[in-house]
Design a protein around this motif. Structure first.
Motif, PDB file in Angstrom:
ATOM      1  N   UNK A  73     -13.556   2.533  -2.673  1.00  0.00           N
ATOM      2  CA  UNK A  73     -13.287   1.116  -2.412  1.00  0.00           C
ATOM      3  C   UNK A  73     -14.519   0.236  -2.369  1.00  0.00           C
ATOM      4  N   UNK A  74     -15.698   0.809  -2.581  1.00  0.00           N
ATOM      5  CA  UNK A  74     -16.927   0.028  -2.376  1.00  0.00           C
ATOM      6  C   UNK A  74     -17.101  -1.110  -3.376  1.00  0.00           C
ATOM      7  N   UNK A 118       3.349   6.094  -8.703  1.00  0.00           N
ATOM      8  CA  UNK A 118       3.172   4.893  -7.874  1.00  0.00           C
ATOM      9  C   UNK A 118       2.532   3.744  -8.640  1.00  0.00           C
ATOM     10  N   UNK A 159       7.381   4.664  -0.225  1.00  0.00           N
ATOM     11  CA  UNK A 159       7.697   3.313   0.239  1.00  0.00           C
ATOM     12  C   UNK A 159       6.406   2.504   0.401  1.00  0.00           C
ATOM     13  N   UNK A 203      -6.905   3.623   5.302  1.00  0.00           N
ATOM     14  CA  UNK A 203      -7.285   4.764   4.469  1.00  0.00           C
ATOM     15  C   UNK A 203      -7.996   5.852   5.272  1.00  0.00           C
ATOM     16  N   UNK A 236       4.072  -0.298   1.959  1.00  0.00           N
ATOM     17  CA  UNK A 236       4.007  -0.903   3.281  1.00  0.00           C
ATOM     18  C   UNK A 236       2.903  -1.956   3.330  1.00  0.00           C
ATOM     19  N   UNK A 242      -3.558   4.483  -2.684  1.00  0.00           N
ATOM     20  CA  UNK A 242      -4.652   5.235  -2.066  1.00  0.00           C
ATOM     21  C   UNK A 242      -4.637   6.664  -2.621  1.00  0.00           C
ATOM     22  N   UNK A 277       0.829  -1.202   0.000  1.00  0.00           N
ATOM     23  CA  UNK A 277       0.000   0.000   0.000  1.00  0.00           C
ATOM     24  C   UNK A 277       0.863   1.252   0.000  1.00  0.00           C
ATOM     25  N   UNK A 278       0.448   2.223  -0.803  1.00  0.00           N
ATOM     26  CA  UNK A 278       1.041   3.550  -0.690  1.00  0.00           C
ATOM     27  C   UNK A 278      -0.075   4.583  -0.711  1.00  0.00           C
ATOM     28  N   UNK A 279       0.187   5.708  -0.081  1.00  0.00           N
ATOM     29  CA  UNK A 279      -0.800   6.793  -0.049  1.00  0.00           C
ATOM     30  C   UNK A 279      -0.217   7.936  -0.861  1.00  0.00           C
ATOM     31  N   UNK A 319      -7.145   8.910  -2.013  1.00  0.00           N
ATOM     32  CA  UNK A 319      -8.154   9.740  -1.344  1.00  0.00           C
ATOM     33  C   UNK A 319      -7.608  11.065  -0.819  1.00  0.00           C
ATOM     34  N   UNK A 320      -6.277  11.193  -0.747  1.00  0.00           N
ATOM     35  CA  UNK A 320      -5.742  12.467  -0.247  1.00  0.00           C
ATOM     36  C   UNK A 320      -5.441  13.463  -1.374  1.00  0.00           C
ATOM     37  N   UNK A 350     -22.895   7.948   7.527  1.00  0.00           N
ATOM     38  CA  UNK A 350     -23.073   6.487   7.586  1.00  0.00           C
ATOM     39  C   UNK A 350     -22.369   5.818   6.409  1.00  0.00           C
ATOM     40  N   UNK A 409     -16.564  -2.369   3.802  1.00  0.00           N
ATOM     41  CA  UNK A 409     -15.958  -1.987   2.516  1.00  0.00           C
ATOM     42  C   UNK A 409     -15.028  -0.795   2.681  1.00  0.00           C
ATOM     43  N   UNK A 419      -7.160   3.069  -5.415  1.00  0.00           N
ATOM     44  CA  UNK A 419      -8.344   2.869  -4.571  1.00  0.00           C
ATOM     45  C   UNK A 419      -8.788   4.212  -3.997  1.00  0.00           C
ATOM     46  N   UNK A 420     -10.118   4.441  -4.023  1.00  0.00           N
ATOM     47  CA  UNK A 420     -10.670   5.662  -3.418  1.00  0.00           C
ATOM     48  C   UNK A 420     -11.802   5.247  -2.484  1.00  0.00           C
ATOM     49  N   UNK A 428     -12.959  -3.419  -3.130  1.00  0.00           N
ATOM     50  CA  UNK A 428     -12.748  -4.287  -1.957  1.00  0.00           C
ATOM     51  C   UNK A 428     -13.697  -5.479  -1.986  1.00  0.00           C
ATOM     52  N   UNK A 479     -22.292   7.524   0.164  1.00  0.00           N
ATOM     53  CA  UNK A 479     -21.463   8.369   1.028  1.00  0.00           C
ATOM     54  C   UNK A 479     -19.977   8.081   0.844  1.00  0.00           C
ATOM     55  N   UNK A 480     -19.661   6.928   0.298  1.00  0.00           N
ATOM     56  CA  UNK A 480     -18.265   6.516   0.208  1.00  0.00           C
ATOM     57  C   UNK A 480     -17.788   6.509  -1.254  1.00  0.00           C
TER      58      UNK A 480
END
Lengths: 329, 166
Positions: A31-32, A18, B7, B76, B9, A50, A6-8, A52-53, B66, B71, A28-29, A35, A105-106
């Motif tokens: 992830x619904x 990356x 890196x 994250x 992880x 990741x 994993x990397x962010x 999301x940032x 909610x 999931x 992945x954001x 995942x 929401x996700x």
């Protein structure tokens, strides 16, 4: 779930770096969907980036008078955004017709477009599926194919694209902004998804290391005359058997522009601009809508369990156009 | 491999505020929020039903919204605030939505109830439900296999009305 690394990523450039630096990597954001598919071994990335940032979570005005939806804005925040509700209610309705409040929401806007098919066989690793394992065959063609395609399918795959949002965006002629190793590019939403042909494992025309950064909505939102009609097996939280996104621009009872996109019928939102053009300059009426509906399903071919969708699509188009035109009979 | 990449992880230190308490945690990156709560922190009030985002038993409030914790990867959500069913009561005083589920007999086996309650609180915060049909639609991410839906709808209706009076 299989282990992965994993990397962010801190910005778009780092995300693209990356994804290139790691083999079998995925963004992945929300992830619904990813995942879910990883848990059942349909998707097996060895690395997740990741995103999301990244600063892609705002909705902004464009110079041409439209809106730019950041790739990471959630489906809920998009559907309930004041300007989207006001200027693009078709898009709000389409988004809210899909999934559940928790998922919306996700789930992000770009992720919604990149979700995978809900073909039962794609999900079932005990069966053959050319989309999941190219070359193994298509179990749906001779299997249970109620939610499958009637248009644009191939002998290798009859899966449909499950997104409602994509159908709304197709009717709005949205544009997709993409960044990759070669820089930025923009493509019309009609070119984002593709038909399965010989390579059903490919859902989209995005390059391997490209990332969607935004979705642009042109100024015309059809806020006066629109509808999103979704036919499904349950009243809520079910994928479309046939859905219709319709937008009309009407002046003095005469149609100036018409947009129709179908969901649940093909590997991508289904547009037929030449059929839409049949309505230009015509009066909004059932008599004028019927031939357009016929043209939309021209060449459609059903299978054992979904042939009903051809007639359902035809009738849904007429009904959606009648609703959009506010014609009561 | 290119230089200057971040890196990679497989374990990461994160900070989460869970039911008001900030916690420093080290998680394997594939750990979902649901598994973190249940298996690592023994907060078993949040239930694992389908583990696919379809049943809503795992619903929690993430920064007030909610979501399906099954999931969501814990890694994250570094820095986020999480509220679970265990974090709703104030001492012995139940959250009004918890009390309403009891008053209206809105459950039988109770397995879906923590998710239903968190979902109801999320729905009230969203402020989009106006009619009974809206409630049914916006609660469709929470399945109740006992079929207590009619009383659940009553609870949500009452909770909505109360929140509008407040």
């Amino acid at each position: 779930m299989r282990p992965f690394t994993y990397t962010r990523a801190k910005d778009v450039a780092a995300a693209v770096t990356d994804i290139r630096a790691n083999s079998e990597a995925r963004f992945i954001a929300g992830g619904t969907n990813l995942l879910d598919l990883m848990k059942i071994d349909v998707m097996k990335p060895r690395h997740l980036v990741d995103i999301t940032r990244l600063a892609l979570d705002t909705i902004e005005e464009t110079d041409e008078g439209g809106l730019r939806l950041g790739a990471l804005v959630t489906n809920a925040d998009t559907a309930y955004h004041e300007q989207v509700e006001k200027r693009y209610p078709l898009l709000s309705h389409a988004i809210l017709a899909g999934a559940t409040a928790q998922l919306r929401n996700k789930a992000t806007d770009a992720g919604n477009l990149l979700q995978r098919t809900r073909c039962y066989y794609f999900y079932d690793t005990d069966t053959a599926c050319n989309k999941r394992e190219p070359g193994t065959g298509c179990s749906a063609i001779s299997g249970y194919n109620r939610n499958h395609a009637i248009l644009g399918h191939s002998e290798h795959c009859i899966a449909t694209h499950p997104s409602d949002m994509a159908v709304g965006l197709a009717a709005l002629d949205a544009r997709i902004l993409v960044t990759g190793p070669q820089g930025e590019r923009m493509l019309p939403i009609s070119d984002l998804h593709r038909l399965p042909g010989n390579t059903p494992e490919k859902d989209t025309n995005l390059g391997e290391n490209e990332i969607i950064t935004a979705i642009e909505l042109p100024p015309q939102g059809f806020a006066q005359h629109f509808t999103y009609l979704k036919n499904r097996d349950r009243a809520s939280y079910a994928f479309a058997l046939v859905s219709v996104a319709a937008g009309l621009e009407i002046e003095g009872g005469v149609i100036r522009e018409a947009r129709i996109a179908l969901g649940g019928v093909a590997h991508k939102p289904w547009r037929r601009p030449e059929a839409e053009a049949m309505l230009r300059g015509k009066k909004a009426s059932r008599e004028n809508f019927q031939p357009v509906a016929d043209a939309y399903v021209q060449g459609a071919k059903g299978f054992e369990h979904n042939t009903f969708k051809i007639e359902l699509a035809r009738r849904s188009i007429v009904r959606a156009l009648m609703t959009a035109a506010k014609i009561e009979e | 491999m290119e230089k200057n990449t971040t890196a990679s992880v497989s374990k990461e230190k994160i900070s989460l505020t869970i039911n008001g308490t900030e916690q420093q945690l080290e998680v394997e990156v594939w750990t979902t929020l649901l598994d973190l709560l249940r298996e690592h922190l023994q907060l078993t009030g949040t239930k694992k039903g389908c583990d696919q985002g379809q049943c809503g038993a795992c619903t929690i409030l993430l920064d007030g919204n909610r979501i399906n914790s099954c999931l969501s990867l814990a890694v994250m959500h570094d820095g986020s605030e999480i509220t679970t069913i265990e974090g709703l009561a104030q001492g012995d005083e139940l959250h009004p939505v918890q009390q309403a589920f009891i008053d209206h007999d809105a459950f039988q086996c109770g397995y879906c109830t923590p998710g239903q309650i968190c979902s109801t609180i999320g729905l009230i915060k969203e402020g989009k439900a106006k009619t009974v049909d809206d409630i049914r639609d916006l609660m469709s991410g929470n399945i109740c296999r006992c079929g207590a839906y009619s009383n659940i709808v009553k609870v949500v209706q009452e909770a909505l009305e109360r929140s509008q009076q407040a």
